[in-house]
Scaffold this motif. Structure first.
Motif, PDB file in Angstrom:
ATOM      1  N   GLY A  25       0.805  -1.210   0.000  1.00 53.08           N
ATOM      2  CA  GLY A  25       0.000   0.000   0.000  1.00 53.08           C
ATOM      3  C   GLY A  25       0.839   1.262   0.000  1.00 53.08           C
ATOM      4  O   GLY A  25       0.481   2.257  -0.640  1.00 53.08           O
ATOM      5  N   MET A  26       1.978   1.236   0.694  1.00 48.81           N
ATOM      6  CA  MET A  26       2.828   2.419   0.796  1.00 48.81           C
ATOM      7  C   MET A  26       3.723   2.606  -0.413  1.00 48.81           C
ATOM      8  O   MET A  26       4.003   3.731  -0.825  1.00 48.81           O
ATOM      9  N   GLY A  28       3.663   0.348  -3.461  1.00 44.18           N
ATOM     10  CA  GLY A  28       3.201  -0.189  -4.735  1.00 44.18           C
ATOM     11  C   GLY A  28       3.969  -1.405  -5.188  1.00 44.18           C
ATOM     12  O   GLY A  28       3.683  -1.983  -6.232  1.00 44.18           O
ATOM     13  N   ALA A  65      -6.097  -2.274  -7.169  1.00 44.31           N
ATOM     14  CA  ALA A  65      -5.447  -0.997  -7.478  1.00 44.31           C
ATOM     15  C   ALA A  65      -5.639  -0.590  -8.936  1.00 44.31           C
ATOM     16  O   ALA A  65      -5.484   0.583  -9.286  1.00 44.31           O
ATOM     17  N   HIS A  69      -6.551   3.363 -10.848  1.00 40.79           N
ATOM     18  CA  HIS A  69      -5.600   3.891 -11.833  1.00 40.79           C
ATOM     19  C   HIS A  69      -6.305   4.167 -13.162  1.00 40.79           C
ATOM     20  O   HIS A  69      -6.018   5.165 -13.840  1.00 40.79           O
ATOM     21  N   ILE A 232      -3.134  -3.107   3.107  1.00 41.88           N
ATOM     22  CA  ILE A 232      -3.078  -2.264   1.916  1.00 41.88           C
ATOM     23  C   ILE A 232      -3.863  -0.974   2.137  1.00 41.88           C
ATOM     24  O   ILE A 232      -3.416   0.122   1.775  1.00 41.88           O
ATOM     25  N   SER A 236      -1.846   2.530   2.083  1.00 47.51           N
ATOM     26  CA  SER A 236      -2.121   3.485   1.014  1.00 47.51           C
ATOM     27  C   SER A 236      -2.484   4.856   1.565  1.00 47.51           C
ATOM     28  O   SER A 236      -2.226   5.877   0.928  1.00 47.51           O
ATOM     29  N   ARG A 237      -3.053   4.886   2.762  1.00 45.83           N
ATOM     30  CA  ARG A 237      -3.415   6.166   3.373  1.00 45.83           C
ATOM     31  C   ARG A 237      -2.220   6.864   4.009  1.00 45.83           C
ATOM     32  O   ARG A 237      -2.264   8.062   4.296  1.00 45.83           O
ATOM     33  N   THR A 239       0.802   6.773   2.550  1.00 44.03           N
ATOM     34  CA  THR A 239       1.741   7.129   1.489  1.00 44.03           C
ATOM     35  C   THR A 239       1.977   8.642   1.485  1.00 44.03           C
ATOM     36  O   THR A 239       1.052   9.424   1.513  1.00 44.03           O
TER      37      THR A 239
END
Length: 266
Positions: A25-26, A28, A65, A69, A232, A236-237, A239
């Motif tokens: 998540g951080m 990819g 993901a 995208h 994840i 991702s939050r 990042t």
């Protein structure tokens, strides 16, 4: 029969899935590069079963993901098509070779471990040199019509298809670096988005192929997803909190350590 006991190891598998998912998540990167070594060295999963299960795991995580995208316009679908035109036949050829040759389990496990070590080291180098490659290109002036390099793109897809099917590693870090060299005018976000979307059919077909010859476990996959999906979401939050250069060094060290741990199992 598997050499590991899910009834006793399930907490460790879920935690490991969470950690890998958090890193994916951080950064990819890591769905294949980190999960397969973890399953082999920490859980004791046979290499063939680890690769097959991880390919299915990677297809699900990357699919989650891929849609964002696409919505953000980060995918060059023409490039995805040409990559897949090479990678899907490459994957099928590798699966067919494994099926026809039906190599001895111990010998195949040794081949997978050695190929995995090489792929991990290449990935760690690719992660470190990617910013240097990008720095040398002016990606803020992307042309509206990308000039396709058909033969090199097909060859890249073919190579990735073979490597990923055998080791589950290479679709991320290695693919993005080579794509950057082939298409220096393509913006970084579109390179990454294109690479992620291309990895979905590749890992799914490879994973289903391994499943067809008994090299995948749905029980193991379920435990990994139970830990990785929350990881994840959280990663991702977060990042952007840590500097990109620090994340890349950290991930390269982890991949190198995973290669070292595998080398001790040879």
């Amino acid at each position: 029969m598997p050499e590991f006991d899910l009834s006793t190891l399930w907490p460790l598998i879920v935690v490991g899935g969470f950690v890998v998912g958090f890193l994916v998540g951080m950064t990819g990167v890591g769905a294949g590069s980190l999960m397969t070594p973890f399953l082999i060295t920490t859980i004791g999963v046979p290499p063939t079963l680890a690769v097959g299960t991880d390919l299915l795991f990677a297809s699900i995580t990357k699919a989650s993901a891929a849609w964002p995208h696409h919505n953000f316009g980060n995918v060059n679908w023409r490039l995805v098509g040409w990559l897949a035109a090479g990678s899907v036949p490459g994957s099928l050829a590798m699966l067919l070779m494994l099926h026809i040759l039906d190599p001895d389990t111990a010998a195949l496990s040794l081949v997978i471990k050695r190929a995995l070590i090489a792929a991990l080291l290449l990935s760690s180098i690719a992660i470190l040199i990617y910013p240097l490659i990008v720095r040398g290109h002016t990606q803020d002036r992307e042309t509206t019509e990308l000039k396709m390099r058909y033969v090199p793109t097909l060859l890249l897809g073919l190579t990735l298809g073979s490597i990923v099917t055998l080791t589950s590693v290479g679709a991320g870090a290695i693919g993005v670096v080579v794509l950057t060299l082939l298409y220096p005018t393509l913006r970084t976000r579109r390179l990454i988005g294109t690479d992620i979307v291309h990895a979905v059919p590749l890992t799914l077909i490879s994973g289903l192929g391994h499943l067809s010859i008994g090299n995948a476990s749905f029980s193991l996959l379920g435990l990994l997803l139970a830990g990785s999906l929350p990881g994840i979401a959280i990663g991702s939050r977060l990042t952007g909190i840590l500097p990109d250069w620090l994340l890349r060094i950290f991930l390269a060290v982890i991949l190198s350590f995973a290669a070292y741990q595998l080398s001790k199992k040879l």
